[in-house]
Design an enzyme around this catalytic site. Structure first.
Site, PDB file in Angstrom:
ATOM      1  N   LEU A   9     -12.701 -46.192  59.320  1.00  0.00           N
ATOM      2  CA  LEU A   9     -12.912 -44.859  59.905  1.00  0.00           C
ATOM      3  C   LEU A   9     -12.629 -43.792  58.852  1.00  0.00           C
ATOM      4  O   LEU A   9     -11.512 -43.683  58.352  1.00  0.00           O
ATOM      5  CB  LEU A   9     -11.992 -44.650  61.103  1.00  0.00           C
ATOM      6  N   ARG A  16      -4.805 -31.604  58.369  1.00  0.00           N
ATOM      7  CA  ARG A  16      -3.395 -31.466  57.985  1.00  0.00           C
ATOM      8  C   ARG A  16      -3.186 -31.564  56.475  1.00  0.00           C
ATOM      9  O   ARG A  16      -2.150 -31.215  55.946  1.00  0.00           O
ATOM     10  CB  ARG A  16      -2.555 -32.537  58.710  1.00  0.00           C
ATOM     11  N   LYS A  23     -10.007 -35.925  53.172  1.00  0.00           N
ATOM     12  CA  LYS A  23      -8.694 -36.589  53.174  1.00  0.00           C
ATOM     13  C   LYS A  23      -8.708 -37.970  52.517  1.00  0.00           C
ATOM     14  O   LYS A  23      -7.865 -38.263  51.665  1.00  0.00           O
ATOM     15  CB  LYS A  23      -8.153 -36.728  54.607  1.00  0.00           C
ATOM     16  N   GLN A  73     -21.150 -40.286  61.981  1.00  0.00           N
ATOM     17  CA  GLN A  73     -20.597 -39.649  63.178  1.00  0.00           C
ATOM     18  C   GLN A  73     -20.785 -38.141  62.986  1.00  0.00           C
ATOM     19  O   GLN A  73     -20.019 -37.507  62.255  1.00  0.00           O
ATOM     20  CB  GLN A  73     -19.104 -39.992  63.332  1.00  0.00           C
ATOM     21  N   GLY A 102      -9.303 -44.929  57.132  1.00  0.00           N
ATOM     22  CA  GLY A 102      -9.419 -44.696  55.689  1.00  0.00           C
ATOM     23  C   GLY A 102      -8.198 -44.021  55.101  1.00  0.00           C
ATOM     24  O   GLY A 102      -8.096 -43.849  53.881  1.00  0.00           O
ATOM     25  N   GLU A 155      -0.733 -41.713  72.634  1.00  0.00           N
ATOM     26  CA  GLU A 155      -0.694 -40.840  71.462  1.00  0.00           C
ATOM     27  C   GLU A 155       0.495 -39.890  71.545  1.00  0.00           C
ATOM     28  O   GLU A 155       0.920 -39.514  72.638  1.00  0.00           O
ATOM     29  CB  GLU A 155      -2.003 -40.044  71.363  1.00  0.00           C
ATOM     30  N   ARG A 333      -8.697 -38.126  21.367  1.00  0.00           N
ATOM     31  CA  ARG A 333      -9.615 -37.610  22.389  1.00  0.00           C
ATOM     32  C   ARG A 333     -10.810 -38.541  22.558  1.00  0.00           C
ATOM     33  O   ARG A 333     -10.915 -39.552  21.862  1.00  0.00           O
ATOM     34  CB  ARG A 333     -10.004 -36.190  22.005  1.00  0.00           C
ATOM     35  N   ASN A 386     -15.890 -29.565  11.558  1.00  0.00           N
ATOM     36  CA  ASN A 386     -17.086 -30.183  12.151  1.00  0.00           C
ATOM     37  C   ASN A 386     -17.985 -29.202  12.892  1.00  0.00           C
ATOM     38  O   ASN A 386     -19.069 -29.545  13.303  1.00  0.00           O
ATOM     39  CB  ASN A 386     -16.671 -31.317  13.104  1.00  0.00           C
ATOM     40  N   ARG A 440     -11.206 -25.634  -5.713  1.00  0.00           N
ATOM     41  CA  ARG A 440     -10.263 -24.552  -5.439  1.00  0.00           C
ATOM     42  C   ARG A 440     -10.175 -23.691  -6.689  1.00  0.00           C
ATOM     43  O   ARG A 440     -10.516 -24.146  -7.783  1.00  0.00           O
ATOM     44  CB  ARG A 440      -8.882 -25.108  -5.073  1.00  0.00           C
TER      45      ARG A 440
HETATM   46  C1  UD1 Z   1      -4.449 -42.618  64.699  1.00  0.00           C
HETATM   47  C2  UD1 Z   1      -4.232 -43.328  66.033  1.00  0.00           C
HETATM   48  C3  UD1 Z   1      -2.731 -43.491  66.257  1.00  0.00           C
HETATM   49  C4  UD1 Z   1      -2.130 -44.277  65.094  1.00  0.00           C
HETATM   50  C5  UD1 Z   1      -2.480 -43.633  63.745  1.00  0.00           C
HETATM   51  C6  UD1 Z   1      -2.082 -44.581  62.618  1.00  0.00           C
HETATM   52  C7  UD1 Z   1      -6.026 -42.692  67.593  1.00  0.00           C
HETATM   53  C8  UD1 Z   1      -6.408 -41.843  68.719  1.00  0.00           C
HETATM   54  N1  UD1 Z   1      -4.798 -42.528  67.109  1.00  0.00           N
HETATM   55  O1  UD1 Z   1      -3.864 -41.316  64.795  1.00  0.00           O
HETATM   56  O2  UD1 Z   1      -2.496 -44.186  67.456  1.00  0.00           O
HETATM   57  O3  UD1 Z   1      -0.735 -44.356  65.247  1.00  0.00           O
HETATM   58  O4  UD1 Z   1      -3.890 -43.391  63.634  1.00  0.00           O
HETATM   59  O5  UD1 Z   1      -2.237 -44.016  61.346  1.00  0.00           O
HETATM   60  O6  UD1 Z   1      -6.819 -43.509  67.156  1.00  0.00           O
HETATM   61  N2  UD1 Z   1     -11.680 -40.360  62.365  1.00  0.00           N
HETATM   62  C9  UD1 Z   1     -13.046 -40.415  62.476  1.00  0.00           C
HETATM   63  N3  UD1 Z   1     -13.670 -39.696  63.439  1.00  0.00           N
HETATM   64  C10 UD1 Z   1     -12.983 -38.927  64.335  1.00  0.00           C
HETATM   65  C11 UD1 Z   1     -11.576 -38.866  64.224  1.00  0.00           C
HETATM   66  C12 UD1 Z   1     -10.953 -39.605  63.231  1.00  0.00           C
HETATM   67  O7  UD1 Z   1     -13.699 -41.102  61.697  1.00  0.00           O
HETATM   68  O8  UD1 Z   1     -13.631 -38.311  65.187  1.00  0.00           O
HETATM   69  C13 UD1 Z   1     -11.009 -41.116  61.304  1.00  0.00           C
HETATM   70  C14 UD1 Z   1     -10.236 -40.249  60.335  1.00  0.00           C
HETATM   71  O9  UD1 Z   1     -11.063 -39.859  59.251  1.00  0.00           O
HETATM   72  C15 UD1 Z   1      -9.099 -41.158  59.916  1.00  0.00           C
HETATM   73  C16 UD1 Z   1      -8.935 -42.112  61.094  1.00  0.00           C
HETATM   74  O10 UD1 Z   1     -10.091 -41.990  61.879  1.00  0.00           O
HETATM   75  O11 UD1 Z   1      -9.416 -41.889  58.750  1.00  0.00           O
HETATM   76  C17 UD1 Z   1      -7.702 -41.783  61.936  1.00  0.00           C
HETATM   77  O12 UD1 Z   1      -7.806 -40.458  62.384  1.00  0.00           O
HETATM   78  P1  UD1 Z   1      -6.543 -39.487  62.412  1.00  0.00           P
HETATM   79  O13 UD1 Z   1      -6.986 -38.168  62.923  1.00  0.00           O
HETATM   80  O14 UD1 Z   1      -5.862 -39.518  61.120  1.00  0.00           O
HETATM   81  O15 UD1 Z   1      -5.677 -40.203  63.524  1.00  0.00           O
HETATM   82  P2  UD1 Z   1      -4.103 -40.139  63.715  1.00  0.00           P
HETATM   83  O16 UD1 Z   1      -3.750 -38.867  64.381  1.00  0.00           O
HETATM   84  O17 UD1 Z   1      -3.407 -40.453  62.456  1.00  0.00           O
HETATM   85 CA    CA Z   2      -4.022 -40.722  60.368  1.00  0.00          CA
END
Ligand code: UD1
Ligand code: CA
Length: 455
Positions: A9, A16, A23, A73, A102, A155, A333, A386, A440
């Site tokens: 993901l 943040r 990120k 997405q 990710g 959550e 370099r 140079n 020189r």
């Molecule tokens: C998420 C989990 C949480 C867990 C934590 C662990 C959910 C709802 N929460 O929270 O339970 O403890 O990870 O690190 O899953 N992303 C997408 N599309 C979106 C939203 C997020 O691809 O619409 C990706 C982000 O880029 C990221 C990952 O999903 O890489 C996690 O998203 P993030 O917002 O960081 O979730 P957390 O609040 O950390």
């Molecule tokens: Ca996270």
């Protein structure tokens, strides 16, 4: 063998982080977080990997290239919604699917494998990878019933005070039965504090459908760390650095002070090389055996063969052959290449130049755009001139030439083998073999004239 897929993901913006950069593209020890995840999935022998991209999709695609498939997405509506976007690519497959974020760069292939084994042994629909967080703030919590069976994930923002007191967290890694994952995703809603489609809701849905839901608790919380801001990024970097340094020491590299030694994830270093404190080694640097990298050196994307000594110097895209030494306080370099046993002493800069075996460049010298042969002596304070303000020009110096101190070599010129440049010369014309060049003004001594001067 079960068919194994993985989903990374990486569509979320990562608000943040407060950054222009996506990120998951922030680096931990010289490698983006999402690449760390990918490397470990590959090491766990998972071949079919889909990365969900969205926010600045192209930058993530550039980083990962063709190693993975992509699902887009368009709007970031939550982690569950992100996984739904992979349905076209994965929905029809049997087997299991590992979901990883990710932004969790510290997971190892071994942990992924343990999770899958645990999942398979229990014939589960999903196995959640959990860990015990000293401070669980921000993570999803694992809610278990009286007899310890996993009920759901809640959550942080939706958790009651009692639930917030739970230390067992969702690491964001799961092993799913692929078909059951996509079936359950159809039932999730965005009825929660963040108005998002949470992947974590799939757990209670599977539970309601009387599927087997299990959790595999890993021992090391550090490994499961999620990076949402720069504080966590620094912490993850420390943990990764410690891991890299420990492995290097186990492989026979001496780190005099590992706490202040910063070595990137893809650096290779040979046995019996000694690295002093305050050293930074970056990128795809390869260092041979029996080298000494002195305190305060910074080496980036360079190749050092065996038995090389670098003292408090900076190297970038340079190559140094066996037995050569550099520094203190010199700078190699891009495209500087030092042959075997070359000596580059203090306060020298070398750029886009090859220096042949045994040549000595002791002090205060600039060599740019040049090819030097073997066993040459370059005196103190020599400048290879140079640049004419518009173009760069090339200089060649043949074997066993001698360049006297404080000479300017105005390119383009060719200083032939066995020739001699007298100290203080400004060389603008080429020199033939065995010739001496002196360029020189002649010295004039005026008898008793010093008495007339105010001094
Ligand atoms: C998420 C989990 C949480 C867990 C934590 C662990 C959910 C709802 N929460 O929270 O339970 O403890 O990870 O690190 O899953 N992303 C997408 N599309 C979106 C939203 C997020 O691809 O619409 C990706 C982000 O880029 C990221 C990952 O999903 O890489 C996690 O998203 P993030 O917002 O960081 O979730 P957390 O609040 O950390
Ligand atoms: Ca996270």
């Amino acid at each position: 063998m079960v068919n194994k897929n993985a989903i990374i993901l990486a569509a979320g913006k990562g608000t943040r982080m407060k950054s222009k950069l996506h990120k998951v593209l922030h680096q931990v020890c010289g490698k983006t977080m999402v690449e760390h995840v990918l490397t470990q999935l590959q090491e766990a022998k998972i071949e079919n990997i889909v990365t969900v991209v969205g926010y600045e999709a192209d930058t993530v695609k550039d980083a990962l290239g063709s190693q993975v498939h992509y699902a887009l997405q368009k709007q970031q509506l939550g982690t569950g919604h992100a996984v739904m976007q992979t349905e076209d690519l994965l929905g029809d497959l049997d087997g299991e699917t590992l979901v990883v974020s990710g932004d969790t760069p510290l997971f190892t292939a071994a942990t992924f494998n343990h999770l899958c084994q645990y999942h398979e042994q229990r014939h589960a629909a999903v196995t959640i990878l959990t860990s015990n967080a000293p401070d669980p703030t921000g993570y999803g919590r694992i809610v278990r019933n009286e007899v310890g069976i996993v009920e759901r994930i809640v959550e942080q923002k939706d958790a009651s005070v009692e639930e917030q007191a739970i230390h067992e967290i969702n690491t964001g890694v799961y092993c799913f039965d692929n078909r059951k994952l996509f079936a359950a995703l159809k039932k999730i809603t965005n009825n929660n504090a963040q108005g998002e489609y949470y992947l974590t809701d799939v757990i209670s849905i599977l539970k309601e459908d009387n599927e087997i839901v299990t959790a595999y608790q890993m021992e090391d919380f550090d490994e499961s760390m999620g990076v949402n801001d720069r504080v966590a990024l620094a912490r993850a970097t420390k943990i990764m650095q410690n891991r890299i340094n420990t492995q290097l020491m186990k492989d026979g590299v001496t780190l005099v002070d590992p706490a202040t030694t910063y070595i990137d994830a893809d650096v290779q270093i040979g046995q019996d090389t000694v690295i002093e404190g305050g050293v930074v080694i970056k990128g795809r640097t390869v260092i041979g055996a029996d080298c000494l990298i002195g305190a305060g050196s910074r080496i980036e994307n360079s190749i050092l063969h065996d038995d090389v000594t670098i003292m408090s110097s900076a190297l970038e895209q340079a190559e140094v052959h066996s037995g050569a030494d550099v520094g203190p306080n010199s700078h190699l370099r891009p495209k500087a290449e030092l042959g075997e046993n070359v000596h580059v002493g203090n306060f020298c800069e070398v750029k886009k130049a090859y220096i042949g075996a045994g040549t000595k460049v002791g002090h205060l010298t600039y060599i740019g755009d040049a090819t030097l042969g073997k066993n040459i002596n370059v005196g103190c304070g020599v400048v290879f001139v140079n640049y004419d303000g518009t173009n760069k020009h090339h200089t060649t110096v043949g074997d066993h030439a001698f360049i006297g101190s404080n000479s300017n070599i105005v390119a383009p010129v060719n200083i032939a083998a066995d020739s001699f440049v007298a100290a203080g010369s400004t060389i603008t014309d080429s020199i033939k073999q065995f010739d001496m060049a002196i360029a020189r003004a002649r010295q004039v001594n005026k008898p008793d004239y010093a008495k007339k001067l105010p001094w």
